[in-house]
Write a protein that holds these residues in place. Sequence first.
Motif, PDB file in Angstrom:
ATOM      1  N   PHE A  86       1.075  -1.397   0.153  1.00 50.96           N
ATOM      2  CA  PHE A  86      -0.101  -0.053  -0.079  1.00 50.96           C
ATOM      3  C   PHE A  86       0.970   1.399  -0.079  1.00 50.96           C
ATOM      4  O   PHE A  86       0.550   2.207  -0.552  1.00 50.96           O
ATOM      5  CB  PHE A  86      -0.736   0.063   1.228  1.00 50.96           C
ATOM      6  N   ASP A 100      -0.714   7.185   7.046  1.00 47.91           N
ATOM      7  CA  ASP A 100      -0.611   6.017   6.190  1.00 47.91           C
ATOM      8  C   ASP A 100      -1.526   5.004   6.797  1.00 47.91           C
ATOM      9  O   ASP A 100      -2.195   4.115   6.190  1.00 47.91           O
ATOM     10  CB  ASP A 100       0.713   5.530   5.733  1.00 47.91           C
ATOM     11  N   ALA A 104      -5.208   5.318   6.882  1.00 51.13           N
ATOM     12  CA  ALA A 104      -6.027   5.203   5.253  1.00 51.13           C
ATOM     13  C   ALA A 104      -5.846   3.802   5.138  1.00 51.13           C
ATOM     14  O   ALA A 104      -6.680   3.446   4.223  1.00 51.13           O
ATOM     15  CB  ALA A 104      -5.172   6.177   4.403  1.00 51.13           C
ATOM     16  N   PHE A 105      -5.018   3.020   5.432  1.00 48.98           N
ATOM     17  CA  PHE A 105      -4.967   1.656   5.273  1.00 48.98           C
ATOM     18  C   PHE A 105      -6.322   0.830   5.467  1.00 48.98           C
ATOM     19  O   PHE A 105      -6.773  -0.104   4.369  1.00 48.98           O
ATOM     20  CB  PHE A 105      -3.943   0.927   6.034  1.00 48.98           C
ATOM     21  N   THR A 153      -9.286   2.017   5.485  1.00 51.61           N
ATOM     22  CA  THR A 153     -10.074   2.195   4.210  1.00 51.61           C
ATOM     23  C   THR A 153      -9.891   1.803   2.703  1.00 51.61           C
ATOM     24  O   THR A 153     -10.766   1.318   2.150  1.00 51.61           O
ATOM     25  CB  THR A 153      -9.989   3.902   4.076  1.00 51.61           C
ATOM     26  N   GLU A 154      -8.425   1.630   2.629  1.00 52.71           N
ATOM     27  CA  GLU A 154      -8.033   0.951   1.372  1.00 52.71           C
ATOM     28  C   GLU A 154      -8.778  -0.492   1.521  1.00 52.71           C
ATOM     29  O   GLU A 154      -9.231  -0.992   0.439  1.00 52.71           O
ATOM     30  CB  GLU A 154      -6.467   0.907   1.232  1.00 52.71           C
ATOM     31  N   LYS A 212     -11.250  -0.901  -1.824  1.00 53.50           N
ATOM     32  CA  LYS A 212     -10.659  -1.563  -2.815  1.00 53.50           C
ATOM     33  C   LYS A 212     -10.932  -3.367  -2.548  1.00 53.50           C
ATOM     34  O   LYS A 212     -10.597  -4.140  -3.583  1.00 53.50           O
ATOM     35  CB  LYS A 212      -9.186  -1.486  -3.114  1.00 53.50           C
ATOM     36  N   ARG A 213     -10.820  -3.809  -1.251  1.00 53.45           N
ATOM     37  CA  ARG A 213     -10.714  -5.330  -1.128  1.00 53.45           C
ATOM     38  C   ARG A 213     -11.848  -5.784  -0.616  1.00 53.45           C
ATOM     39  O   ARG A 213     -12.252  -6.989  -0.254  1.00 53.45           O
ATOM     40  CB  ARG A 213      -9.471  -5.811  -0.140  1.00 53.45           C
ATOM     41  N   GLN A 260     -10.785  -5.205   9.126  1.00 52.19           N
ATOM     42  CA  GLN A 260     -10.006  -3.831   9.081  1.00 52.19           C
ATOM     43  C   GLN A 260      -9.399  -3.490  10.216  1.00 52.19           C
ATOM     44  O   GLN A 260      -8.507  -3.071  10.454  1.00 52.19           O
ATOM     45  CB  GLN A 260     -10.927  -2.466   8.587  1.00 52.19           C
TER      46      GLN A 260
END
Length: 79
Positions: free
Chosen positions: A18, A31, A34-35, A37-38, A42-43, A50
């Motif tokens: 990421f 960072d 935000a991970f 949320t990624e 996206k996944r 999470q």
Amino acid sequence: MWRTETTYRESAAKFAAFVRPRSPYRATAADVAAFPTELAVKRRASPPTQMHALNALVFFLQELIQSEQGLAGLHPWTL
């Protein structure tokens, strides 16, 4: 290897991908925040996934990388 350890290692590897091309050693609290949320967007990861990933990253950064870059107030329930 314990299942939690395996999951934490997988989360660390996903986080490294990421933040690439930067190193996880240069990761900021933003960072890390935000991970999850990624993962969700996206996944399509579930909220417990999470939270587990966030816990893994906080552990990874604090214990293995010895980074305290604003992570003290970062908890799954504050995101």
